[in-house]
Design a protein around this motif. Structure first.
Motif, short mmCIF file in Angstrom:
data_model
loop_
_atom_site.label_atom_id
_atom_site.label_comp_id
_atom_site.label_asym_id
_atom_site.label_seq_id
_atom_site.Cartn_x
_atom_site.Cartn_y
_atom_site.Cartn_z
N ARG A 13 0.81 -1.21 0.00
CA ARG A 13 0.00 0.00 0.00
C ARG A 13 0.84 1.27 0.00
O ARG A 13 0.32 2.36 -0.10
N LYS A 62 3.91 5.70 -6.23
CA LYS A 62 2.56 5.64 -5.66
C LYS A 62 2.29 6.86 -4.79
O LYS A 62 1.21 7.44 -4.84
N MET A 63 3.30 7.25 -4.02
CA MET A 63 3.13 8.41 -3.15
C MET A 63 2.96 9.68 -3.98
O MET A 63 2.16 10.55 -3.64
N ASP A 65 1.67 9.83 -6.98
CA ASP A 65 0.33 9.80 -7.56
C ASP A 65 -0.72 10.27 -6.55
O ASP A 65 -1.63 11.02 -6.90
N LYS A 66 -0.60 9.81 -5.30
CA LYS A 66 -1.53 10.26 -4.27
C LYS A 66 -1.43 11.76 -4.07
O LYS A 66 -2.44 12.45 -3.94
N LEU A 67 -0.20 12.26 -4.06
CA LEU A 67 0.00 13.69 -3.88
C LEU A 67 -0.62 14.48 -5.03
O LEU A 67 -1.21 15.54 -4.81
N TYR A 69 -3.27 13.67 -6.81
CA TYR A 69 -4.71 13.71 -6.63
C TYR A 69 -5.12 14.67 -5.51
O TYR A 69 -6.11 15.39 -5.64
N ILE A 70 -4.35 14.67 -4.44
CA ILE A 70 -4.66 15.59 -3.34
C ILE A 70 -4.51 17.04 -3.80
O ILE A 70 -5.38 17.88 -3.52
#
Length: 130
Positions: A13, A62-63, A65-67, A69-70
């Protein structure tokens, strides 16, 4: 055994601490196995480190990509709230527009950095003139 499965799931994750624990706990076992396969201790260590580097890069991606979106959500909300607050409270609207601009600059910086990393990787793996 159950704790290791939890660590693996956390690492999948994107938990870098779980990855670090798995890396440390399994280093000697995997390097010994790779030594048996390759018959070369130095090569086995290099293979293991290359694998770890590749996996860690995926974790960082992955991190990122999350950033992204945020930041995109902050940009959209900042702009919408800024427009809505222009009619109610101008100072608060300006604050939301400042947050919007900062998030937009960070997102653009993230895209540029990602593209530069891709170009660097492409140049490292360019085998056209072999």
């Amino acid at each position: 055994m159950e704790e290791e499965k939890k660590l693996i799931e956390r690492a999948k994750r994107g938990d870098s601490q779980a990855f670090a624990v798995l890396f440390k706990e399994n280093y000697s076992f995997l390097v010994k196995y790779l030594i048996k396969v390759t018959m070369n201790p130095d090569l086995a260590t290099v293979f293991y480190l290359l694998f770890a580097r590749k996996y860690f890069r995926k974790l960082v991606d992955k991190m990122r990509d999350k950033l992204k979106y945020i930041l995109l959500a902050v940009i959209i909300l900042g702009q919408l709230l800024g427009i809505g607050l222009l009619f109610v409270n101008v100072k608060l609207a300006i604050i939301f527009y400042i947050i919007y601009v900062i998030a937009l600059v960070l997102l653009i910086w993230l895209f540029i950095k990602e593209r530069l990393d891709e170009k660097k990787e492409d140049e490292e793996n360019d085998y056209r003139d072999y």
